[in-house]
Design an enzyme around this catalytic site. Structure first.
Site, PDB file in Angstrom:
ATOM      1  N   ASP A 175     -37.389  24.127 -23.898  1.00  0.00           N
ATOM      2  CA  ASP A 175     -36.667  24.566 -25.093  1.00  0.00           C
ATOM      3  C   ASP A 175     -37.418  24.271 -26.396  1.00  0.00           C
ATOM      4  O   ASP A 175     -37.938  23.175 -26.604  1.00  0.00           O
ATOM      5  CB  ASP A 175     -35.303  23.868 -25.122  1.00  0.00           C
ATOM      6  CG  ASP A 175     -34.319  24.573 -26.022  1.00  0.00           C
ATOM      7  OD1 ASP A 175     -34.375  24.346 -27.243  1.00  0.00           O
ATOM      8  OD2 ASP A 175     -33.498  25.350 -25.513  1.00  0.00           O
ATOM      9  N   SER A 194     -34.786  28.493 -29.204  1.00  0.00           N
ATOM     10  CA  SER A 194     -33.710  28.527 -28.221  1.00  0.00           C
ATOM     11  C   SER A 194     -32.834  29.766 -28.431  1.00  0.00           C
ATOM     12  O   SER A 194     -33.322  30.888 -28.432  1.00  0.00           O
ATOM     13  CB  SER A 194     -32.904  27.231 -28.300  1.00  0.00           C
ATOM     14  OG  SER A 194     -32.099  27.060 -27.165  1.00  0.00           O
TER      15      SER A 194
END
Length: 322
Positions: free
Chosen positions: A161, A47
Site C-alpha cells: 500500500d 491506495s
C-alpha cells in the site's frame, strides 16, 4: 509588432489520499470541482485515492458512483477471497477483477490527464511511483494494505500500500508538474476512533461461507489455522454487526489494525506536509466511517462534495493569486 505571449495557465494537481472506505469521498470532491469548472491536469493517489483517480481519468466515475451507492454487505464480503497461505488474509484476486471493470486495460501514459500512483516496496521500504504501465496494475499495487491484502509482485518488486510511505501524495503531484496542488486528506480526524455503531443488524454468518475451506482443505489445515479462520470470521462478523451503541471492553482484530494504521498514516502525513505542504488542504470529516464500511458510499460522497463547496472561497482565492 510581435504578439505578446499569453501568461501560462497554471497546472492544477489533485493529491488523493488513502483511507479505505472513506475514499468514496474523493468521488464527491471530483464532482464538486467539476461543477466549479476546475479540471485537474495532474492526479496522484495513494491506495483508494489511486483507485478513484484511476476511475476518473478512465471516464468511468459516473457509472462507478452508481454502482458503489448500491453496494450491500453481501457484495462487499463477495470481494474478499480469504487465504492464509499468502502475504495477507485477503488474496485480492476478486478485488482485481472489480478494479479491472472500471479501469480497463489501458496504460497510464495513454490518458490526457497525467496520473501517478504511489506504492511501497516491501524489501527496501522505498516509495515507488507508477507513472507508466498498466493503470490496473498500478492501482492494485497501491491498494495492498499490509496484513489485509496480499502484496503484489511487479517487475521483480514486492509492492504494498502507498499509504505506508506517502498517504497524501503531494510530492509526486509537484514532481509531475503541478503548479497548484489541492490535497485531500481522509485521515485528519480518525486517530483514536473506532468503527461506527451505526451499522446494520444481524449480518448472517452464511455470507462468509464463500471463504470456508472445502473438505480437502480442512484435512490439510492444522488445528491452529482452523482456529484462526474461525476467529477471523467471528471478528469480521463483529465488524459487520450492530453494537447497539455499546463499546466492547476489548477491541477486535480489525479495530486494532485500523487504529494502528490510522495513527501511522496520520503521523506520516503531518511530517510530510510540514516539509512539502499543498496549496490547499481539504479534509472531509469521516472518522465515524470504518475501514470496511463500503456500504457508506452515499454518505462519504456527500461529505466530500460538501467539503469542497465549503472551501470554494479559498479555492477561488488560490486560483486568482496564481
Amino acid at each position: 509588432m510581435k504578439e505578446q505571449n499569453k501568461p501560462k495557465k497554471p497546472i492544477i494537481g489533485l493529491a488523493l489520499g488513502s483511507g479505505s472506505a472513506r475514499g468514496f469521498a474523493h468521488i464527491g470532491v471530483l464532482k464538486a470541482l467539476g461543477e466549479m469548472n476546475i479540471v485537474p491536469q495532474v492526479i496522484t493517489g495513494s491506495s483508494v485515492g489511486a483507485f478513484i483517480g484511476g476511475v476518473f481519468i478512465s471516464d468511468a466515475l459516473a457509472s462507478f458512483e452508481e454502482s458503489v451507492c448500491q453496494l450491500n454487505w453481501k457484495d462487499i464480503v463477495g470481494l474478499f477471497d480469504f487465504n492464509f497461505s499468502g502475504g495477507g488474509i485477503i488474496m485480492g484476486d476478486r478485488l482485481s477483477k472489480f478494479l479491472l471493470k472500471y479501469l480497463g486495460e489501458k496504460n497510464i501514459q495513454d490518458f490526457d490527464i497525467r496520473f501517478g500512483a504511489v506504492s511501497t516496496e516491501l524489501t527496501t521500504g522505498r516509495e515507488i511511483w507508477f507513472q507508466t504501465g498498466l493503470l490496473h496494475d498500478a492501482v492494485r499495487a497501491s491498494m495492498s494494505l499490509p496484513g489485509l491484502f496480499a502484496p503484489v509482485r511487479i517487475n521483480h518488486q514486492m509492492l504494498a500500500d502507498g499509504g505506508i510511505v506517502n498517504p497524501v501524495p503531494v510530492s509526486i503531484c509537484r514532481a509531475m508538474g503541478a503548479d497548484i496542488v489541492i490535497a485531500i486528506n481522509l485521515n485528519g480526524d480518525v486517530v483514536g476512533k473506532h468503527f461506527s455503531s451505526k451499522q446494520p443488524k444481524n449480518i448472517p454468518i452464511k455470507w462468509f461461507e464463500s471463504s470456508e475451506p472445502d473438505d480437502k482443505d480442512k484435512e490439510t489445515l492444522n488445528p491452529f489455522k482452523q482456529r484462526l479462520i474461525k476467529g477471523l470470521k467471528q471478528s469480521m462478523q463483529t465488524v459487520f454487526s450492530h453494537r447497539n451503541g455499546q463499546k466492547s471492553k476489548m477491541p477486535n482484530m480489525f479495530d486494532v489494525l485500523a487504529s494502528s494504521v490510522n495513527i501511522m498514516q496520520d503521523r506520516i502525513t503531518r511530517s510530510r506536509m510540514a516539509i512539502d505542504p499543498p496549496d490547499l488542504l481539504i479534509e472531509p470529516r469521516l472518522s465515524h466511517v470504518g475501514w470496511l464500511e463500503y456500504y457508506s458510499a452515499n454518505e462519504c460522497i456527500q461529505e466530500g462534495y460538501d467539503c469542497v463547496w465549503k472551501n470554494k472561497a479559498a479555492i477561488d482565492k488560490l486560483l486568482l493569486t496564481i
